[in-house]
Design a protein around this motif. Structure first.
Motif, PDB file in Angstrom:
ATOM      1  N   SER A   1       0.828  -1.206   0.000  1.00  0.00           N
ATOM      2  CA  SER A   1       0.000   0.000   0.000  1.00  0.00           C
ATOM      3  C   SER A   1       0.866   1.261   0.000  1.00  0.00           C
ATOM      4  CB  SER A   1      -0.915  -0.011   1.226  1.00  0.00           C
ATOM      5  OG  SER A   1      -1.595   1.212   1.375  1.00  0.00           O
ATOM      6  N   SER A   2       1.966   1.240   0.752  1.00  0.00           N
ATOM      7  CA  SER A   2       2.851   2.411   0.830  1.00  0.00           C
ATOM      8  C   SER A   2       3.526   2.707  -0.503  1.00  0.00           C
ATOM      9  CB  SER A   2       3.916   2.191   1.908  1.00  0.00           C
ATOM     10  OG  SER A   2       3.316   2.050   3.181  1.00  0.00           O
ATOM     11  N   LEU A   3       3.572   1.701  -1.374  1.00  0.00           N
ATOM     12  CA  LEU A   3       4.178   1.864  -2.697  1.00  0.00           C
ATOM     13  C   LEU A   3       3.129   2.016  -3.803  1.00  0.00           C
ATOM     14  CD1 LEU A   3       6.897  -0.911  -2.286  1.00  0.00           C
ATOM     15  CD2 LEU A   3       7.339   1.553  -2.424  1.00  0.00           C
ATOM     16  N   ASN A   4       1.845   2.125  -3.395  1.00  0.00           N
ATOM     17  CA  ASN A   4       0.738   2.197  -4.356  1.00  0.00           C
ATOM     18  C   ASN A   4       0.688   0.963  -5.258  1.00  0.00           C
ATOM     19  OD1 ASN A   4      -0.191   4.656  -3.413  1.00  0.00           O
ATOM     20  ND2 ASN A   4       0.943   5.856  -4.920  1.00  0.00           N
ATOM     21  N   LYS A   5       0.961  -0.194  -4.674  1.00  0.00           N
ATOM     22  CA  LYS A   5       0.941  -1.459  -5.410  1.00  0.00           C
ATOM     23  C   LYS A   5      -0.045  -2.425  -4.766  1.00  0.00           C
ATOM     24  CE  LYS A   5       4.295  -0.442  -8.304  1.00  0.00           C
ATOM     25  NZ  LYS A   5       4.105  -0.385  -9.780  1.00  0.00           N
ATOM     26  N   LYS A   6      -0.435  -3.429  -5.550  1.00  0.00           N
ATOM     27  CA  LYS A   6      -1.256  -4.502  -5.007  1.00  0.00           C
ATOM     28  C   LYS A   6      -0.359  -5.636  -4.535  1.00  0.00           C
ATOM     29  CE  LYS A   6      -5.323  -3.569  -7.875  1.00  0.00           C
ATOM     30  NZ  LYS A   6      -6.273  -4.121  -8.864  1.00  0.00           N
ATOM     31  N   LEU A   7      -0.906  -6.439  -3.652  1.00  0.00           N
ATOM     32  CA  LEU A   7      -0.158  -7.567  -3.124  1.00  0.00           C
ATOM     33  C   LEU A   7      -0.053  -8.660  -4.181  1.00  0.00           C
ATOM     34  CD1 LEU A   7       1.117  -7.984  -0.335  1.00  0.00           C
ATOM     35  CD2 LEU A   7      -0.898  -9.302   0.312  1.00  0.00           C
ATOM     36  N   GLY A   8       1.141  -9.222  -4.327  1.00  0.00           N
ATOM     37  CA  GLY A   8       1.364 -10.294  -5.279  1.00  0.00           C
ATOM     38  C   GLY A   8       1.048 -11.660  -4.663  1.00  0.00           C
ATOM     39  N   PRO A   9       1.359 -12.734  -5.370  1.00  0.00           N
ATOM     40  CA  PRO A   9       1.088 -14.082  -4.860  1.00  0.00           C
ATOM     41  C   PRO A   9       1.977 -14.428  -3.676  1.00  0.00           C
ATOM     42  CG  PRO A   9       2.339 -14.184  -6.902  1.00  0.00           C
ATOM     43  CD  PRO A   9       1.941 -12.755  -6.729  1.00  0.00           C
ATOM     44  N   ALA A  10       1.481 -15.313  -2.825  1.00  0.00           N
ATOM     45  CA  ALA A  10       2.246 -15.742  -1.656  1.00  0.00           C
ATOM     46  C   ALA A  10       3.469 -16.557  -2.097  1.00  0.00           C
ATOM     47  CB  ALA A  10       1.366 -16.574  -0.739  1.00  0.00           C
ATOM     48  N   VAL A  11       4.512 -16.479  -1.289  1.00  0.00           N
ATOM     49  CA  VAL A  11       5.732 -17.240  -1.549  1.00  0.00           C
ATOM     50  C   VAL A  11       5.722 -18.465  -0.643  1.00  0.00           C
ATOM     51  CG1 VAL A  11       8.248 -17.190  -1.577  1.00  0.00           C
ATOM     52  CG2 VAL A  11       6.950 -15.096  -2.065  1.00  0.00           C
TER      53      VAL A  11
END
Length: 454
Positions: free
Chosen positions: A239-249
């Protein structure tokens, strides 16, 4: 006080040394490399050259030391733990601390030891206060032996059990940023394990307070009051980077990549900051969101940021004239770049000066026109790319009066060509190149003088 710092060229050491010097302490550091110390330390100090892993040091500069900040130890994350690596991790902490204590005067007033919150090991949901027993894994055993070694130091002893340090430049977050900025950063495993963290300003504040406050004794957790799960950490970072969360590792992927070292990022450590707060410490960044908003704001527009500091024992008015001559840019640029000035619009650099030059970037010829769009001698100037290989290159040079010398600060904002594709494919390579350029510059500037104290 006369304060000795080990590990001064590391993330915490540089910021802490700067603060302690500003507070009026006389600083001595131990470094294996005199040239590196002169190039990267942003504060005036005496340098004792030596390797504590090899044995005690016998140097007159250590005879009158009154206090110690012990930050010795090589990094533990970012690579697999071979048996040789584990040996180095142990020796660079335990053996080095034992030899450090043998090098110190017996009337030392205080010994502040930089331990690790990993001493507790994997503890699930348990809230970890300082009286909790140590874990049984490799890092727990190392940390336990490390504190045991430090307990033999003379004077008042404090063990700051440092958690993940979040900083704008360097540290653990630097390794996390690339996948999250690319939009593919995700939780590790199920994301339920706890992460203890602290902002760089707060860990520096804790160490500085421990040095002067006699109420600080024994182990103290160096973590924020609000640890988070890995899922929450990942969500707030994205959120702080204005991005969505990617897939889990999946954990199996981490174990395949890092082996036993994957325990560092998969262990659940929920540290308590109650003792620090009871001692009166007020956190500047108590919550993860305000810490990451402070750190990540520079990246929201897709820009890269490079930052470097160097202390020079000359005042700005003596240092700045070197930068008035545009041809000195050639001297402080690595020869491999074939940097050559073609024309300069003014005899000396001033507001509005245009500099036209050619160079080679990884062997590829490039033309560059830069404009000096801010000129405030002897404290600041800014050069801005008007024509060249980058979408943006904005370099701020600052010369801050600092303890009789100059804190020279380079802050570069840049964007690669081809937008996201250019960033994704070339950002790491370009970052390495930029770091090498400024490493060369720092080395050149350091060789321009020899004294380290004002």
């Amino acid at each position: 006080m006369k304060v000795l710092i080990t590990g001064a060229t590391g993330l915490i050491g540089k910021e802490l040394g700067k603060k302690l010097a500003s507070d009026g302490h006389e600083i001595t550091v131990i470094s294996r490399s005199l040239s590196k110390a002169r190039e990267v330390l942003p504060f005036p100090c005496d340098v004792v050259v030596g390797d504590l892993v090899q044995g005690p040091l016998h140097d007159k500069k250590l005879e009158n030391i009154e206090a110690v900040i012990n930050l010795v130890g090589e990094p533990v994350i970012g690579m697999r733990w071979t048996e040789e690596k584990k040996k180095n991790i142990f020796q660079s902490r335990v053996n080095a601390t034992e030899n450090l204590i043998k090098s110190l005067p017996g009337d030392l007033r205080v010994f502040v030891h930089g331990s690790a919150i990993g001493i507790y090991g994997h503890c699930g949901e348990t809230i970890l206060r300082e009286d909790h027993q140590a874990g049984m894994d490799f890092l727990s055993e190392v940390s336990k032996e490390w504190e045991r070694a430090a307990s033999h130091a003379p004077g008042r002893k404090v063990f700051i059990r440092t958690s993940i340090v979040l900083a704008p430049h360097g540290g653990a977050l630097e390794q996390m940023l690339f996948p999250f900025r690319a939009g593919v950063g995700g939780v590790l495993g199920d994301g339920k394990h706890w992460m203890s963290w602290i902002h760089i300003d707060d860990i520096v504040g804790l160490f500085a307070e421990a040095l002067k406050n006699n109420d600080y004794v024994g182990p103290i957790n160096g973590c924020s009051p609000h640890p988070v799960t890995n899922r929450e950490f990942s969500e707030v970072l994205a959120s702080s980077l204005n991005k969505k969360l990617g897939p889990a590792v999946p954990p199996i992927a981490l174990k395949a990549l890092f082996g036993e070292a994957s325990e560092v990022v998969l262990s659940s450590i929920r540290g308590s900051a109650e003792k620090a707060m009871a001692l009166g410490y007020e956190f500047q960044y108590p919550t993860l969101r305000n810490a990451l908003e402070n750190i990540c704001s520079a990246y929201k527009e897709g820009e890269e940021v490079f930052y470097a500091e160097q202390f020079v024992p000359q005042p700005p008015e003596k240092l700045f004239p070197f930068f008035r001559d545009p041809h000195n840019l050639e001297a402080i640029t690595p020869p491999s770049l074939n940097f050559n000035i073609q024309s300069v619009s003014t005899a000396e650099i001033e507001q509005g000066t245009l500099i036209n030059y050619k160079l080679k970037i990884r062997g590829i010829p490039a033309s560059w026109v830069t404009e000096i769009d801010e000129w405030k001698p002897p404290f600041r100037f800014v050069d801005n790319q008007k024509k060249g290989p980058y979408q943006l290159w904005h370099h701020t040079h600052e010369f801050k009066p600092f303890l009789g010398g100059t804190l020279m600060i380079d802050r570069v904002r840049y964007k690669l060509p081809l937008g996201y594709l250019g960033w994704l494919t070339a950002s790491k390579m370009v970052r390495k190149d930029v770091e090498e350029i400024f490493k060369f510059r720092r080395g050149y500037i350091a060789r321009m003088d020899t004294p380290r104290k004002p």
